[in-house]
Design a protein around this motif. Structure first.
Motif, PDB file in Angstrom:
ATOM      1  N   THR A   8      -7.807 -43.315  24.989  1.00 17.33           N
ATOM      2  CA  THR A   8      -7.446 -42.328  23.977  1.00 17.33           C
ATOM      3  C   THR A   8      -8.347 -41.108  24.111  1.00 17.33           C
ATOM      4  OG1 THR A   8      -8.944 -43.382  22.371  1.00 17.33           O
ATOM      5  CG2 THR A   8      -6.633 -44.053  22.331  1.00 17.33           C
ATOM      6  N   GLY A   9      -7.869 -39.976  23.638  1.00 19.51           N
ATOM      7  CA  GLY A   9      -8.652 -38.750  23.705  1.00 19.51           C
ATOM      8  C   GLY A   9      -7.821 -37.545  23.309  1.00 19.51           C
ATOM      9  N   GLU A  10      -8.369 -36.366  23.544  1.00 18.86           N
ATOM     10  CA  GLU A  10      -7.671 -35.107  23.285  1.00 18.86           C
ATOM     11  C   GLU A  10      -7.271 -34.514  24.628  1.00 18.86           C
ATOM     12  OE1 GLU A  10      -6.880 -33.942  20.329  1.00 18.86           O
ATOM     13  OE2 GLU A  10      -7.905 -35.587  19.284  1.00 18.86           O
ATOM     14  N   TRP A  11      -5.978 -34.287  24.813  1.00 23.67           N
ATOM     15  CA  TRP A  11      -5.478 -33.861  26.119  1.00 23.67           C
ATOM     16  C   TRP A  11      -4.819 -32.494  26.022  1.00 23.67           C
ATOM     17  CZ3 TRP A  11      -8.035 -37.491  28.223  1.00 23.67           C
ATOM     18  CH2 TRP A  11      -8.032 -38.777  27.681  1.00 23.67           C
ATOM     19  N   GLY A  12      -4.997 -31.687  27.054  1.00 19.88           N
ATOM     20  CA  GLY A  12      -4.365 -30.381  27.098  1.00 19.88           C
ATOM     21  C   GLY A  12      -2.937 -30.456  27.613  1.00 19.88           C
TER      22      GLY A  12
ATOM     23  N   LEU B 170      -5.984 -38.796  40.009  1.00 18.95           N
ATOM     24  CA  LEU B 170      -6.769 -39.556  39.038  1.00 18.95           C
ATOM     25  C   LEU B 170      -8.224 -39.668  39.481  1.00 18.95           C
ATOM     26  CD1 LEU B 170      -4.260 -42.446  38.184  1.00 18.95           C
ATOM     27  CD2 LEU B 170      -4.757 -40.412  36.818  1.00 18.95           C
ATOM     28  N   ALA B 171      -8.451 -39.846  40.775  1.00 21.25           N
ATOM     29  CA  ALA B 171      -9.810 -39.945  41.297  1.00 21.25           C
ATOM     30  C   ALA B 171     -10.577 -38.642  41.119  1.00 21.25           C
ATOM     31  CB  ALA B 171      -9.777 -40.341  42.765  1.00 21.25           C
ATOM     32  N   LYS B 172      -9.867 -37.508  41.038  1.00 23.14           N
ATOM     33  CA  LYS B 172     -10.500 -36.204  40.860  1.00 23.14           C
ATOM     34  C   LYS B 172     -10.682 -35.853  39.383  1.00 23.14           C
ATOM     35  CE  LYS B 172      -8.776 -34.276  45.210  1.00 23.14           C
ATOM     36  NZ  LYS B 172      -7.929 -33.228  45.842  1.00 23.14           N
ATOM     37  N   GLY B 173     -10.326 -36.768  38.479  1.00 26.75           N
ATOM     38  CA  GLY B 173     -10.541 -36.517  37.061  1.00 26.75           C
ATOM     39  C   GLY B 173      -9.335 -36.069  36.276  1.00 26.75           C
ATOM     40  N   TRP B 174      -8.184 -35.909  36.938  1.00 23.06           N
ATOM     41  CA  TRP B 174      -6.962 -35.596  36.214  1.00 23.06           C
ATOM     42  C   TRP B 174      -6.510 -36.820  35.430  1.00 23.06           C
ATOM     43  CZ3 TRP B 174      -3.384 -31.231  37.333  1.00 23.06           C
ATOM     44  CH2 TRP B 174      -3.960 -30.273  38.163  1.00 23.06           C
TER      45      TRP B 174
ATOM     46  N   PRO C 131      -5.462 -31.310  34.089  1.00 23.52           N
ATOM     47  CA  PRO C 131      -6.666 -31.181  34.910  1.00 23.52           C
ATOM     48  C   PRO C 131      -7.939 -31.435  34.100  1.00 23.52           C
ATOM     49  CG  PRO C 131      -5.833 -29.016  34.332  1.00 23.52           C
ATOM     50  CD  PRO C 131      -4.821 -30.002  33.839  1.00 23.52           C
ATOM     51  N   PRO C 132      -9.038 -31.764  34.769  1.00 17.96           N
ATOM     52  CA  PRO C 132     -10.298 -32.059  34.048  1.00 17.96           C
ATOM     53  C   PRO C 132     -10.753 -30.947  33.119  1.00 17.96           C
ATOM     54  CG  PRO C 132     -10.475 -32.657  36.372  1.00 17.96           C
ATOM     55  CD  PRO C 132      -9.168 -31.929  36.225  1.00 17.96           C
ATOM     56  N   ALA C 133     -10.514 -29.682  33.500  1.00 19.83           N
ATOM     57  CA  ALA C 133     -10.977 -28.564  32.706  1.00 19.83           C
ATOM     58  C   ALA C 133     -10.316 -28.496  31.332  1.00 19.83           C
ATOM     59  CB  ALA C 133     -10.742 -27.264  33.454  1.00 19.83           C
TER      60      ALA C 133
END
Length: 209
Positions: free
Chosen positions: A160-164, A182-186, A204-206
């Motif tokens: 769970t979290g806040e997603w853009g 997924l391995a890159k943080g997406w 994306p991670p940002a």
């Protein structure tokens, strides 16, 4: 003439006993060996749906991440030893239609006991995943990783979290591209159906809060 009406017991989400969940889990290959199931039931909470007084028709477990069981140990290893606290939801078994109710209650139970931690979930990465993912996405989960956890078969790890907003759409069937992102943080936070199949909306991670 006397007319009688039959009352149907309402379906509800409730804590269920070890024996009830054990019988329900026997229909699913996600819960083996059975001695591990009994260890899980000893430290986790079993939630199920169905009328009171009848065998539940679906269920899952709310498990502490510091439990001495295979899934928890693998999740701790993936997340790092510093993240031992919190709870995760085990793969659901039973009727798919009840999954939103189970997730709502499972998240509530996990946050009540560890409000400062996100809730994680494990789901089999199989042909049924695209039918289960909408309920998880609607509940605030995002797909974070695909790894073999309790065996050789890959499993989806959600949190769970806040997603853009999604910046890229890729096919769920494109396992190689999905794994690289997924391995890159997406993370995958939503999905849509197209003529070519199920597409995952990648964030994306940002843009991850």
């Amino acid at each position: 003439m006397i007319h009688t009406t039959q009352t149907v017991a309402p379906t509800m989400v409730r804590r269920i006993g070890a024996e009830e969940f054990f019988l329900l889990a026997r229909t699913s290959g996600a819960y083996r060996p059975y001695w591990e199931v009994m260890r899980m039931l000893a430290v986790g909470q079993a939630w199920g749906t169905g009328p009171i007084g009848q065998q539940p028709d679906s269920g899952l477990l709310v498990m502490p991440l510091d439990a001495d069981i295979t899934w928890a140990a693998e999740l701790r290893r993936l997340e790092g030893l510093s993240r031992k606290k919190g709870f995760f939801l085990t793969p659901p078994v039973g009727h798919l239609a009840q999954l939103p109710l189970l997730l709502e209650k499972g998240i509530e139970a996990a946050r009540r006991r560890a409000p400062e931690h996100s809730v994680q979930a494990v789901v089999a990465f199989d042909h049924q995943l695209e039918n289960r993912l909408p309920a998880y996405f609607a509940a605030g989960f995002a797909l974070q990783a695909v790894r073999p956890l309790a065996g050789l078969a890959p499993e989806a790890l959600l949190t769970t979290g806040e997603w853009g907003e999604p910046q890229l759409w890729i096919a769920l069937a494109d396992a190689t591209h999905l794994s690289l992102l997924l391995a890159k943080g997406w993370v995958a936070a939503c999905l849509r159906q197209s003529e070519s199949g199920c597409l995952l909306g990648m964030v994306p991670p940002a843009q991850i809060a």
